[in-house]
Motif scaffolding. Sequence first.
Motif, PDB file in Angstrom:
ATOM      1  N   ILE A  62     -13.571 -22.136 -11.955  1.00  0.00           N
ATOM      2  CA  ILE A  62     -14.485 -22.951 -11.152  1.00  0.00           C
ATOM      3  C   ILE A  62     -15.940 -22.566 -11.407  1.00  0.00           C
ATOM      4  O   ILE A  62     -16.815 -23.423 -11.523  1.00  0.00           O
ATOM      5  CB  ILE A  62     -14.162 -22.804  -9.643  1.00  0.00           C
ATOM      6  CG1 ILE A  62     -12.817 -23.463  -9.322  1.00  0.00           C
ATOM      7  CG2 ILE A  62     -15.277 -23.402  -8.777  1.00  0.00           C
ATOM      8  CD1 ILE A  62     -12.292 -23.138  -7.933  1.00  0.00           C
ATOM      9  N   ASN A  63     -16.186 -21.248 -11.533  1.00  0.00           N
ATOM     10  CA  ASN A  63     -17.560 -20.746 -11.663  1.00  0.00           C
ATOM     11  C   ASN A  63     -18.002 -20.524 -13.109  1.00  0.00           C
ATOM     12  O   ASN A  63     -19.052 -19.930 -13.349  1.00  0.00           O
ATOM     13  CB  ASN A  63     -17.705 -19.446 -10.878  1.00  0.00           C
ATOM     14  CG  ASN A  63     -17.619 -19.662  -9.372  1.00  0.00           C
ATOM     15  OD1 ASN A  63     -18.421 -20.388  -8.792  1.00  0.00           O
ATOM     16  ND2 ASN A  63     -16.630 -19.059  -8.730  1.00  0.00           N
ATOM     17  N   ASN A  64     -17.184 -20.996 -14.051  1.00  0.00           N
ATOM     18  CA  ASN A  64     -17.531 -20.896 -15.482  1.00  0.00           C
ATOM     19  C   ASN A  64     -17.830 -19.464 -15.930  1.00  0.00           C
ATOM     20  O   ASN A  64     -18.814 -19.201 -16.638  1.00  0.00           O
ATOM     21  CB  ASN A  64     -18.723 -21.800 -15.806  1.00  0.00           C
ATOM     22  CG  ASN A  64     -18.410 -23.274 -15.586  1.00  0.00           C
ATOM     23  OD1 ASN A  64     -17.384 -23.766 -16.042  1.00  0.00           O
ATOM     24  ND2 ASN A  64     -19.282 -23.959 -14.867  1.00  0.00           N
ATOM     25  N   VAL A  65     -16.998 -18.530 -15.489  1.00  0.00           N
ATOM     26  CA  VAL A  65     -17.115 -17.148 -15.951  1.00  0.00           C
ATOM     27  C   VAL A  65     -16.883 -17.119 -17.460  1.00  0.00           C
ATOM     28  O   VAL A  65     -15.972 -17.775 -17.969  1.00  0.00           O
ATOM     29  CB  VAL A  65     -16.087 -16.244 -15.227  1.00  0.00           C
ATOM     30  CG1 VAL A  65     -16.026 -14.863 -15.863  1.00  0.00           C
ATOM     31  CG2 VAL A  65     -16.442 -16.139 -13.745  1.00  0.00           C
ATOM     32  N   SER A  66     -17.707 -16.374 -18.184  1.00  0.00           N
ATOM     33  CA  SER A  66     -17.630 -16.363 -19.653  1.00  0.00           C
ATOM     34  C   SER A  66     -16.413 -15.608 -20.178  1.00  0.00           C
ATOM     35  O   SER A  66     -15.744 -16.043 -21.108  1.00  0.00           O
ATOM     36  CB  SER A  66     -18.898 -15.736 -20.254  1.00  0.00           C
ATOM     37  OG  SER A  66     -20.029 -16.465 -19.885  1.00  0.00           O
ATOM     38  N   LYS A  67     -16.125 -14.437 -19.579  1.00  0.00           N
ATOM     39  CA  LYS A  67     -15.030 -13.602 -20.086  1.00  0.00           C
ATOM     40  C   LYS A  67     -14.261 -12.971 -18.938  1.00  0.00           C
ATOM     41  O   LYS A  67     -14.856 -12.497 -17.961  1.00  0.00           O
ATOM     42  CB  LYS A  67     -15.572 -12.471 -20.975  1.00  0.00           C
ATOM     43  CG  LYS A  67     -16.281 -12.931 -22.226  1.00  0.00           C
ATOM     44  CD  LYS A  67     -16.861 -11.729 -22.955  1.00  0.00           C
ATOM     45  CE  LYS A  67     -17.825 -12.164 -24.046  1.00  0.00           C
ATOM     46  NZ  LYS A  67     -18.517 -11.008 -24.641  1.00  0.00           N
ATOM     47  N   PHE A  68     -12.946 -12.941 -19.122  1.00  0.00           N
ATOM     48  CA  PHE A  68     -12.069 -12.301 -18.146  1.00  0.00           C
ATOM     49  C   PHE A  68     -11.246 -11.257 -18.882  1.00  0.00           C
ATOM     50  O   PHE A  68     -10.399 -11.595 -19.726  1.00  0.00           O
ATOM     51  CB  PHE A  68     -11.148 -13.330 -17.493  1.00  0.00           C
ATOM     52  CG  PHE A  68     -10.424 -12.822 -16.266  1.00  0.00           C
ATOM     53  CD1 PHE A  68     -10.945 -13.030 -14.997  1.00  0.00           C
ATOM     54  CD2 PHE A  68      -9.225 -12.135 -16.384  1.00  0.00           C
ATOM     55  CE1 PHE A  68     -10.289 -12.572 -13.868  1.00  0.00           C
ATOM     56  CE2 PHE A  68      -8.560 -11.668 -15.261  1.00  0.00           C
ATOM     57  CZ  PHE A  68      -9.091 -11.891 -13.997  1.00  0.00           C
ATOM     58  N   CYS A  69     -11.502  -9.998 -18.587  1.00  0.00           N
ATOM     59  CA  CYS A  69     -10.841  -8.877 -19.282  1.00  0.00           C
ATOM     60  C   CYS A  69      -9.853  -8.242 -18.307  1.00  0.00           C
ATOM     61  O   CYS A  69     -10.259  -7.622 -17.319  1.00  0.00           O
ATOM     62  CB  CYS A  69     -11.880  -7.853 -19.742  1.00  0.00           C
ATOM     63  SG  CYS A  69     -13.300  -8.604 -20.593  1.00  0.00           S
ATOM     64  N   TYR A  70      -8.565  -8.402 -18.601  1.00  0.00           N
ATOM     65  CA  TYR A  70      -7.530  -8.009 -17.639  1.00  0.00           C
ATOM     66  C   TYR A  70      -6.783  -6.758 -18.064  1.00  0.00           C
ATOM     67  O   TYR A  70      -6.311  -6.646 -19.190  1.00  0.00           O
ATOM     68  CB  TYR A  70      -6.539  -9.157 -17.455  1.00  0.00           C
ATOM     69  CG  TYR A  70      -5.416  -8.813 -16.500  1.00  0.00           C
ATOM     70  CD1 TYR A  70      -5.698  -8.389 -15.205  1.00  0.00           C
ATOM     71  CD2 TYR A  70      -4.084  -8.903 -16.894  1.00  0.00           C
ATOM     72  CE1 TYR A  70      -4.674  -8.057 -14.327  1.00  0.00           C
ATOM     73  CE2 TYR A  70      -3.058  -8.586 -16.026  1.00  0.00           C
ATOM     74  CZ  TYR A  70      -3.354  -8.162 -14.739  1.00  0.00           C
ATOM     75  OH  TYR A  70      -2.346  -7.826 -13.876  1.00  0.00           O
ATOM     76  N   VAL A  71      -6.658  -5.826 -17.119  1.00  0.00           N
ATOM     77  CA  VAL A  71      -5.901  -4.596 -17.344  1.00  0.00           C
ATOM     78  C   VAL A  71      -4.488  -4.797 -16.803  1.00  0.00           C
ATOM     79  O   VAL A  71      -4.270  -4.815 -15.595  1.00  0.00           O
ATOM     80  CB  VAL A  71      -6.558  -3.386 -16.644  1.00  0.00           C
ATOM     81  CG1 VAL A  71      -5.723  -2.129 -16.902  1.00  0.00           C
ATOM     82  CG2 VAL A  71      -7.985  -3.201 -17.126  1.00  0.00           C
ATOM     83  N   SER A  72      -3.535  -4.964 -17.710  1.00  0.00           N
ATOM     84  CA  SER A  72      -2.141  -5.105 -17.325  1.00  0.00           C
ATOM     85  C   SER A  72      -1.442  -3.758 -17.510  1.00  0.00           C
ATOM     86  O   SER A  72      -2.013  -2.720 -17.183  1.00  0.00           O
ATOM     87  CB  SER A  72      -1.465  -6.208 -18.145  1.00  0.00           C
ATOM     88  OG  SER A  72      -0.152  -6.434 -17.696  1.00  0.00           O
ATOM     89  N   SER A  73      -0.241  -3.747 -18.070  1.00  0.00           N
ATOM     90  CA  SER A  73       0.518  -2.510 -18.222  1.00  0.00           C
ATOM     91  C   SER A  73       1.635  -2.700 -19.245  1.00  0.00           C
ATOM     92  O   SER A  73       2.121  -3.821 -19.436  1.00  0.00           O
ATOM     93  CB  SER A  73       1.124  -2.105 -16.865  1.00  0.00           C
ATOM     94  OG  SER A  73       2.098  -1.101 -17.027  1.00  0.00           O
ATOM     95  N   VAL A  74       2.061  -1.611 -19.865  1.00  0.00           N
ATOM     96  CA  VAL A  74       3.215  -1.690 -20.768  1.00  0.00           C
ATOM     97  C   VAL A  74       4.494  -1.962 -19.979  1.00  0.00           C
ATOM     98  O   VAL A  74       5.530  -2.294 -20.565  1.00  0.00           O
ATOM     99  CB  VAL A  74       3.399  -0.393 -21.600  1.00  0.00           C
ATOM    100  CG1 VAL A  74       2.294  -0.239 -22.630  1.00  0.00           C
ATOM    101  CG2 VAL A  74       3.497   0.834 -20.688  1.00  0.00           C
TER     102      VAL A  74
END
Length: 333
Positions: free
Chosen positions: A116-128
């Motif tokens: 909605i807010n046009n964020v440029s990058k989303f860097c997500y910390v997931s897990s093995v």
Amino acid sequence: MAKILVTGGTGFLGSYLLYYLTNNNEKPIAIKRKNSSFKTIKNIFISQGDSNLELFKNIVWKEIDILDYYNIGEALKGIDIIFHSAAMVSFNSKNKEKILETNYYATKNLINFSLINNVSKFCYVSSVATLSKDINQEIFNEESWFSWSDRKSNYAISKYLAETEVWRGFAEGLNGFIINPSLIIGPGDNNGLFPNLIKKLKNKSLFFPRGASGFVDVRDVAQIILKLEKLNVKHERYIINAYNKSFKEVISFFSKKFNSREPSIPINRGLIKIYLLFSIIYNFILNKKTLISTEMLEFIDGKLNYCNKKIKRKLDYKFIKFEKSLEDTLKEK
């Protein structure tokens, strides 16, 4: 200058992310819950050389619960880059709903408001933990996709569902990447597996789990995330794992440091199941927490090795030596 927001800012990994960002002259916004303590992050900043907490003062703190739908939406207005490291890690089945809320629904809301807010990058910390655990596979890589046929912890399921939301965001136009760290270790961790392990070893435990896992230093994870962001990596995921080690190797290292007898008796799975059953009944009667769960048993008994070739090819990165990670962890104990 890009406007950066970090979730999980008072946590172990989030603290290091904020340290490296501020050390690079950034002034990030960080989200924290009302009752979150600054103790961990301040100790980490001081240990990294920010003795007067001058860098710490460059963080703009926003007191918001990441499950607070309205205020999260407001917080994302004008944001360019999000580092989403907030998560709940638990092997207690009683926390199932809370784990799902924190790891899945909060991520879903962040993705929706990022679009909605046009964020440029989303860097997500997931897990093995989200990777397939096919018993016929000796080492797991980025192609080891989640499978419902595997036995999964509630934590793994919540992180997988969160990943599907991130991939949806990418499909709908959001840019960014996912990282899947193995077991994160290093100085400053006060609530994880290692502090509890060290306490046990100080009591001269003779037992060791038969399993194995991947390990990676928190400083490596934080710096790799920032390097991938600078390279404008899009729609990829990377396993972040430095070394595959047996739990016996790790425990033996600590035993030598404490000049205590090395654990020599492997923990028998059958005996643990019997102990677990009686523990659950005993603690239910006394209304106490069970120290070990079925999910924890699956973790410490599994032999899980992870491949790091993809991230090494991408960054030509040299990980902190395993022994140094353990030494630095001990210095603070």
